[in-house]
Design a protein around this motif. Structure first.
Motif, PDB file in Angstrom:
ATOM      1  N   LYS A  83       2.174   2.329  -3.608  1.00 44.05           N
ATOM      2  CA  LYS A  83       1.248   2.750  -4.665  1.00 44.05           C
ATOM      3  C   LYS A  83       1.279   4.259  -4.908  1.00 44.05           C
ATOM      4  O   LYS A  83       1.437   4.695  -6.051  1.00 44.05           O
ATOM      5  CB  LYS A  83      -0.171   2.263  -4.356  1.00 44.05           C
ATOM      6  N   PRO A  84       1.152   5.102  -3.867  1.00 43.14           N
ATOM      7  CA  PRO A  84       1.216   6.540  -4.138  1.00 43.14           C
ATOM      8  C   PRO A  84       2.583   6.993  -4.645  1.00 43.14           C
ATOM      9  O   PRO A  84       2.677   7.924  -5.444  1.00 43.14           O
ATOM     10  CB  PRO A  84       0.869   7.190  -2.800  1.00 43.14           C
ATOM     11  N   CYS A  85       3.652   6.322  -4.204  1.00 42.47           N
ATOM     12  CA  CYS A  85       4.997   6.667  -4.687  1.00 42.47           C
ATOM     13  C   CYS A  85       5.113   6.394  -6.186  1.00 42.47           C
ATOM     14  O   CYS A  85       5.691   7.181  -6.936  1.00 42.47           O
ATOM     15  CB  CYS A  85       6.063   5.888  -3.924  1.00 42.47           C
ATOM     16  N   GLU A  89       5.903  15.185   0.947  1.00 42.85           N
ATOM     17  CA  GLU A  89       4.475  14.861   0.823  1.00 42.85           C
ATOM     18  C   GLU A  89       4.006  13.894   1.914  1.00 42.85           C
ATOM     19  O   GLU A  89       2.836  13.540   1.973  1.00 42.85           O
ATOM     20  CB  GLU A  89       4.198  14.226  -0.545  1.00 42.85           C
ATOM     21  N   LEU A  95      -5.611  12.520  -7.335  1.00 44.51           N
ATOM     22  CA  LEU A  95      -4.366  12.854  -6.639  1.00 44.51           C
ATOM     23  C   LEU A  95      -3.757  14.165  -7.110  1.00 44.51           C
ATOM     24  O   LEU A  95      -3.253  14.945  -6.310  1.00 44.51           O
ATOM     25  CB  LEU A  95      -3.345  11.725  -6.819  1.00 44.51           C
ATOM     26  N   TRP A 108       0.806  -1.225   0.000  1.00 43.63           N
ATOM     27  CA  TRP A 108       0.000   0.000   0.000  1.00 43.63           C
ATOM     28  C   TRP A 108       0.839   1.275   0.000  1.00 43.63           C
ATOM     29  O   TRP A 108       0.493   2.252  -0.640  1.00 43.63           O
ATOM     30  CB  TRP A 108      -0.982   0.005   1.171  1.00 43.63           C
ATOM     31  N   GLN A 109       1.994   1.259   0.705  1.00 45.27           N
ATOM     32  CA  GLN A 109       2.790   2.489   0.785  1.00 45.27           C
ATOM     33  C   GLN A 109       3.530   2.802  -0.513  1.00 45.27           C
ATOM     34  O   GLN A 109       3.939   3.946  -0.736  1.00 45.27           O
ATOM     35  CB  GLN A 109       3.765   2.455   1.973  1.00 45.27           C
ATOM     36  N   TYR A 158      12.254   2.168  -1.331  1.00 41.22           N
ATOM     37  CA  TYR A 158      10.971   2.182  -2.043  1.00 41.22           C
ATOM     38  C   TYR A 158      11.218   2.154  -3.559  1.00 41.22           C
ATOM     39  O   TYR A 158      10.582   1.389  -4.285  1.00 41.22           O
ATOM     40  CB  TYR A 158      10.178   3.446  -1.699  1.00 41.22           C
ATOM     41  N   TRP A 184       8.912  12.989  -2.135  1.00 46.76           N
ATOM     42  CA  TRP A 184       8.155  11.950  -1.431  1.00 46.76           C
ATOM     43  C   TRP A 184       8.101  12.233   0.068  1.00 46.76           C
ATOM     44  O   TRP A 184       7.057  12.138   0.695  1.00 46.76           O
ATOM     45  CB  TRP A 184       8.793  10.580  -1.660  1.00 46.76           C
ATOM     46  N   MET A 221       4.991  10.702   2.214  1.00 45.02           N
ATOM     47  CA  MET A 221       4.782   9.389   1.596  1.00 45.02           C
ATOM     48  C   MET A 221       5.797   8.345   2.054  1.00 45.02           C
ATOM     49  O   MET A 221       5.672   7.174   1.713  1.00 45.02           O
ATOM     50  CB  MET A 221       4.831   9.534   0.067  1.00 45.02           C
ATOM     51  N   SER A 242       0.881  20.162  -3.226  1.00 44.68           N
ATOM     52  CA  SER A 242       2.125  20.179  -4.003  1.00 44.68           C
ATOM     53  C   SER A 242       1.924  20.924  -5.310  1.00 44.68           C
ATOM     54  O   SER A 242       0.855  20.849  -5.924  1.00 44.68           O
ATOM     55  CB  SER A 242       2.612  18.751  -4.278  1.00 44.68           C
ATOM     56  N   TYR A 278       3.082   8.935  -8.168  1.00 40.05           N
ATOM     57  CA  TYR A 278       3.747  10.245  -8.141  1.00 40.05           C
ATOM     58  C   TYR A 278       4.654  10.434  -9.356  1.00 40.05           C
ATOM     59  O   TYR A 278       4.840  11.549  -9.838  1.00 40.05           O
ATOM     60  CB  TYR A 278       4.564  10.352  -6.853  1.00 40.05           C
TER      61      TYR A 278
END
Length: 198
Positions: free
Chosen positions: A9-11, A36, A103, A6-7, A57, A33, A38, A150, A14
């Protein structure tokens, strides 16, 4: 994408913010990152810094063949990885999923002159502008940007040139802003990181 922790996915999503076929400087990416929020403290092992966690990551995304990475050749670099790059299809996936999850808004005038210079309320705004667009661009109204966390402006000219000052003068109104990045093809990447008010 669906098998990512899960952590990550946003990275991954981005990465869609950056210009197509561009090399993304790893150190600047890590800072964005972190800015933000993340990168998670709980993922630190021992005395690792947050930059090292961010590097883990990115390495994990590379192991899954979602990004291509370049390693620093010198021994005195701050980070082991120099840059990363997204395949066009992976970038398309980033943009589709980011749009689904609201996002960020990407305005890319460098690939399509039809991209409207408009904005709907989102958490992130990314501008890829041509020189003539900087003088034309009107920053979104204050009520549409009050939740903006951002702002990335990537131009083919220095964004601090006279027309660009008009855009940058609006940044002071972005009360929730955590990441401000000004990128240009003819200057080194500059990033400023701001803390949002409590």
């Amino acid at each position: 994408y669906y098998d990512l922790p899960w952590q990550l996915k946003p990275c991954f999503l981005y990465l869609g913010k950056f210009r197509e076929d561009s090399d993304i400087a790893a150190e600047s990416l890590y800072q964005m990152w972190i800015g933000e929020g993340m990168i998670f403290e709980k993922d630190r092992m021992g005395q690792e810094s947050m930059m090292e966690v961010a590097e883990h990551y990115l390495e994990e995304l590379a192991k899954r063949c979602m990004v291509e990475i370049k390693v620093h050749e010198g021994k005195h670099a701050v980070t082991r990885l120099k840059s990363c790059r997204l395949h066009d299809l992976m970038r398309d996936l980033c943009l589709i999923k980011a749009k689904e999850e609201n996002l960020y808004k990407l305005v890319d005038r460098t690939t399509s002159r039809d991209s409207p210079l408009t904005f709907e309320a989102q958490y992130g705004l990314v501008l890829h502008l041509l020189p003539e667009d900087i003088s034309e661009y009107n920053f979104p109204p204050k009520e549409q940007t009050k939740h903006l966390r951002s702002f990335i402006c990537d131009s083919l000219v220095v964004a601090y040139s006279n027309p660009g000052v008009r855009i940058m003068s609006q940044v002071k109104n972005l009360k929730m802003l955590r990441v401000l990045a000004i990128l240009s093809s003819n200057m080194a990447s500059e990033s400023c990181f701001l803390k949002s008010p409590q």
